[in-house]
Design a protein around this motif. Structure first.
Motif, PDB file in Angstrom:
ATOM      1  N   ARG A 162     -14.538  77.380  54.767  1.00 28.22           N
ATOM      2  CA  ARG A 162     -13.357  76.515  54.782  1.00 28.22           C
ATOM      3  C   ARG A 162     -12.635  76.641  56.121  1.00 28.22           C
ATOM      4  N   LEU A 163     -12.494  77.866  56.595  1.00 32.45           N
ATOM      5  CA  LEU A 163     -11.850  78.082  57.892  1.00 32.45           C
ATOM      6  C   LEU A 163     -12.682  77.474  59.019  1.00 32.45           C
ATOM      7  N   TYR A 164     -13.987  77.648  58.940  1.00 30.76           N
ATOM      8  CA  TYR A 164     -14.879  77.071  59.962  1.00 30.76           C
ATOM      9  C   TYR A 164     -14.766  75.552  60.004  1.00 30.76           C
ATOM     10  N   LEU A 165     -14.817  74.891  58.853  1.00 33.45           N
ATOM     11  CA  LEU A 165     -14.751  73.430  58.824  1.00 33.45           C
ATOM     12  C   LEU A 165     -13.420  72.929  59.365  1.00 33.45           C
ATOM     13  N   ALA A 166     -12.328  73.564  58.951  1.00 31.93           N
ATOM     14  CA  ALA A 166     -11.007  73.133  59.420  1.00 31.93           C
ATOM     15  C   ALA A 166     -10.851  73.371  60.915  1.00 31.93           C
ATOM     16  N   GLY A 167     -11.258  74.560  61.374  1.00 29.32           N
ATOM     17  CA  GLY A 167     -11.141  74.867  62.803  1.00 29.32           C
ATOM     18  C   GLY A 167     -12.022  73.990  63.665  1.00 29.32           C
ATOM     19  N   SER A 168     -13.223  73.690  63.195  1.00 28.11           N
ATOM     20  CA  SER A 168     -14.127  72.847  63.967  1.00 28.11           C
ATOM     21  C   SER A 168     -13.628  71.415  64.024  1.00 28.11           C
TER      22      SER A 168
END
Length: 248
Positions: free
Chosen positions: A209-215
């Protein structure tokens, strides 16, 4: 069609269903091979899927090669070997589409991409520093998502392709599209959160979730991009390309 790094087979399925293509997909993951082969059987696609390093592929010559999200794991130092092998596998007039997340031009806000999220200092101290174009060793993405990832500036990709013998015919940025795509992926994860947690656990779901939002934020703010580079193996001056682009 040869799909290098075919993943779960989505590209193979699309090519077979919508363009009646036949061919081969290669991956290094047995789980991906099994899933992709099952999907090919379900849709009746004439696609073989196998676990194989791209350097060991001996089929061909192919009419076309697709490489989606693969060269980020090849790395800039290995691009000459990579593109030389793909050039060898194509027939004269055959096409290569290289799709990859790309780095900022050298020297431009070098320390800001792909995400400002850092690991705890104690963990950062234990990590070795990657190559110049690799993810920062103290970044969340390097530790938990793409430990072998290396983003390459699109100009270096174009030059490497042309040095391997390709005539580069088209370069397209899909940066804004990827921001939108990642937002959709994130919304899908949130919508099916309980199901995802039950399958892989809360820690892994929170990481992605953090990866998708940050990307998504990184693409939207121009810290990283994604480019598709289309090259042709020359055939006596004949490229087989239309005088005007006919994409779609």
């Amino acid at each position: 069609l040869l799909d290098v790094g075919c993943g779960w087979g989505a590209m193979l399925e699309h090519a077979a269903v919508h363009h009646q293509a036949r061919g081969v997909g290669v991956t290094l993951s047995e789980n991906q091979r099994a899933w992709a082969a099952k999907r090919m059987a379900e849709v009746g696609a004439d696609m073989q899927v196998r676990v194989q390093d791209y350097r060991q592929v001996g089929d061909g010559p192919f009419d076309a090669i697709s490489s989606v999200g693969m060269s980020e794991h090849v790395g800039q130092a290995n691009l000459p070997t990579y593109f030389a092998k793909l050039f060898e596998l194509l027939r004269p007039g055959g096409r290569l589409l290289n799709h990859a997340i790309s780095a900022l031009p050298a020297g431009r806000r070098r320390g800001e991409w792909p995400t400002p999220v850092q690991l705890p200092a104690a963990l950062r101290a234990r990590l070795s520093r990657p190559g110049e174009a690799g993810f920062a060793p103290d970044s969340f993405i390097s530790r938990y998502i793409f430990p072998d990832g290396e983003l390459i500036e699109v100009g270096a990709v174009v030059s490497a392709m042309q040095r391997a013998g390709f005539e580069v015919r088209h370069v397209e940025s899909l940066r804004e599209h990827y921001g939108l795509t990642l937002r959709r992926w994130l919304a899908n994860l949130e919508q099916h959160w309980a199901q995802a947690v039950a399958e892989v656990g809360e820690r892994r779901c929170r990481a992605w979730r953090l990866y998708l939002a940050g990307s998504a934020w990184s693409f939207e703010t121009g810290r990283i991009a994604v480019h598709q580079v289309l090259g042709v193996k020359p055939a006596g001056g004949r490229s087989g390309m239309p005088l005007r682009p006919q994409f779609g």
